[in-house]
Design a protein around this motif. Sequence first.
Motif, mmCIF file in Angstrom:
data_model
loop_
_atom_site.group_PDB
_atom_site.id
_atom_site.type_symbol
_atom_site.label_atom_id
_atom_site.label_comp_id
_atom_site.label_asym_id
_atom_site.label_seq_id
_atom_site.Cartn_x
_atom_site.Cartn_y
_atom_site.Cartn_z
ATOM 1 N N LEU A 155 0.827 -1.203 0.000
ATOM 2 C CA LEU A 155 0.000 0.000 0.000
ATOM 3 C C LEU A 155 0.866 1.260 0.000
ATOM 4 O O LEU A 155 0.611 2.196 -0.768
ATOM 5 N N VAL A 156 1.900 1.286 0.814
ATOM 6 C CA VAL A 156 2.780 2.452 0.890
ATOM 7 C C VAL A 156 3.500 2.664 -0.435
ATOM 8 O O VAL A 156 3.591 3.787 -0.934
ATOM 9 N N VAL A 157 4.014 1.608 -1.031
ATOM 10 C CA VAL A 157 4.728 1.731 -2.304
ATOM 11 C C VAL A 157 3.775 2.196 -3.403
ATOM 12 O O VAL A 157 4.123 3.059 -4.216
ATOM 13 N N TYR A 158 2.577 1.670 -3.429
ATOM 14 C CA TYR A 158 1.585 2.084 -4.432
ATOM 15 C C TYR A 158 1.280 3.575 -4.302
ATOM 16 O O TYR A 158 1.220 4.298 -5.291
ATOM 17 N N LEU A 159 1.095 4.049 -3.082
ATOM 18 C CA LEU A 159 0.791 5.461 -2.871
ATOM 19 C C LEU A 159 1.990 6.355 -3.173
ATOM 20 O O LEU A 159 1.833 7.457 -3.702
ATOM 21 N N MET A 160 3.184 5.889 -2.863
ATOM 22 C CA MET A 160 4.378 6.701 -3.117
ATOM 23 C C MET A 160 4.694 6.798 -4.612
ATOM 24 O O MET A 160 5.272 7.782 -5.058
ATOM 25 N N LEU A 161 4.322 5.793 -5.398
ATOM 26 C CA LEU A 161 4.602 5.811 -6.825
ATOM 27 C C LEU A 161 3.487 6.452 -7.650
ATOM 28 O O LEU A 161 3.594 6.537 -8.871
ATOM 29 N N GLY A 162 2.425 6.913 -7.002
ATOM 30 C CA GLY A 162 1.310 7.536 -7.703
ATOM 31 C C GLY A 162 1.700 8.737 -8.539
ATOM 32 O O GLY A 162 1.347 8.822 -9.721
ATOM 33 N N PRO A 163 2.430 9.708 -7.982
ATOM 34 C CA PRO A 163 2.834 10.861 -8.801
ATOM 35 C C PRO A 163 3.705 10.468 -9.998
ATOM 36 O O PRO A 163 3.579 11.046 -11.078
ATOM 37 N N ARG A 164 4.553 9.473 -9.830
ATOM 38 C CA ARG A 164 5.404 9.034 -10.942
ATOM 39 C C ARG A 164 4.555 8.415 -12.050
ATOM 40 O O ARG A 164 4.802 8.638 -13.234
ATOM 41 N N ARG A 165 3.531 7.633 -11.665
ATOM 42 C CA ARG A 165 2.644 7.035 -12.673
ATOM 43 C C ARG A 165 1.875 8.114 -13.422
ATOM 44 O O ARG A 165 1.752 8.071 -14.643
ATOM 45 N N ARG A 166 1.342 9.107 -12.687
ATOM 46 C CA ARG A 166 0.597 10.184 -13.340
ATOM 47 C C ARG A 166 1.483 10.987 -14.281
ATOM 48 O O ARG A 166 1.061 11.348 -15.377
ATOM 49 N N ARG A 167 2.728 11.250 -13.882
ATOM 50 C CA ARG A 167 3.646 11.999 -14.735
ATOM 51 C C ARG A 167 3.965 11.206 -16.000
ATOM 52 O O ARG A 167 4.010 11.760 -17.099
ATOM 53 N N ALA A 168 4.158 9.901 -15.865
ATOM 54 C CA ALA A 168 4.452 9.063 -17.033
ATOM 55 C C ALA A 168 3.261 9.032 -17.993
ATOM 56 O O ALA A 168 3.439 9.087 -19.211
ATOM 57 N N ILE A 169 2.056 8.981 -17.459
ATOM 58 C CA ILE A 169 0.857 8.984 -18.306
ATOM 59 C C ILE A 169 0.743 10.310 -19.040
ATOM 60 O O ILE A 169 0.462 10.353 -20.244
ATOM 61 N N ARG A 170 0.983 11.426 -18.329
ATOM 62 C CA ARG A 170 0.928 12.741 -18.966
ATOM 63 C C ARG A 170 1.969 12.876 -20.063
ATOM 64 O O ARG A 170 1.681 13.399 -21.145
ATOM 65 N N GLU A 171 3.193 12.402 -19.807
ATOM 66 C CA GLU A 171 4.251 12.484 -20.818
ATOM 67 C C GLU A 171 3.915 11.626 -22.041
ATOM 68 O O GLU A 171 4.155 12.034 -23.174
ATOM 69 N N ARG A 172 3.360 10.436 -21.806
ATOM 70 C CA ARG A 172 2.985 9.562 -22.920
ATOM 71 C C ARG A 172 1.883 10.198 -23.765
ATOM 72 O O ARG A 172 1.934 10.186 -24.998
ATOM 73 N N GLU A 173 0.881 10.793 -23.102
ATOM 74 C CA GLU A 173 -0.196 11.448 -23.840
ATOM 75 C C GLU A 173 0.322 12.652 -24.617
ATOM 76 O O GLU A 173 -0.105 12.893 -25.749
ATOM 77 N N ALA A 174 1.251 13.409 -24.028
ATOM 78 C CA ALA A 174 1.820 14.559 -24.737
ATOM 79 C C ALA A 174 2.627 14.099 -25.948
ATOM 80 O O ALA A 174 2.556 14.719 -27.013
ATOM 81 N N ALA A 175 3.372 13.010 -25.809
ATOM 82 C CA ALA A 175 4.142 12.489 -26.943
ATOM 83 C C ALA A 175 3.212 11.995 -28.045
ATOM 84 O O ALA A 175 3.470 12.230 -29.232
ATOM 85 N N GLU A 176 2.125 11.338 -27.681
ATOM 86 C CA GLU A 176 1.159 10.877 -28.677
ATOM 87 C C GLU A 176 0.505 12.060 -29.384
ATOM 88 O O GLU A 176 0.313 12.029 -30.608
ATOM 89 N N GLU A 177 0.173 13.106 -28.642
ATOM 90 C CA GLU A 177 -0.442 14.294 -29.242
ATOM 91 C C GLU A 177 0.529 14.978 -30.193
ATOM 92 O O GLU A 177 0.153 15.392 -31.287
#
Length: 103
Positions: free
Chosen positions: A44-66
């Motif tokens: 649970l702690v690792v999942y919560l701590m990696l949340g911002p990194r996952r969101r940033r990776a999703i944003r970067e992937r969407e920006a690259a696709e756009e």
Amino acid sequence: MYLVVIAWLYVAVMMSAAEATADNGSLLGAIVTFFLYGLLPLSLVVYLMLGPRRRRAIREREAAEETQRQQETRGAGSDRPDAGGHAPGAAEPGGVAPVGKEP
């Protein structure tokens, strides 16, 4: 973050070992201790701590696709502005004449 994970697992393993080797302890109690005090909260702690990194990776992937999509649409239209095959402004047979010209 990795130091916290390693330390937490070390403490959980030591608690499980103490539970298993105690006079009134059992192996089942040690397994339950390891899962309830070690793996479950740690996951649970690792999942919560990696949340911002996952969101940033999703944003970067969407920006690259756009960006890629914009480049494809810009690149497809730049080399052939008129895909009809006729000269711009020329009337097609049976079509409408250009403005100001009679057929």
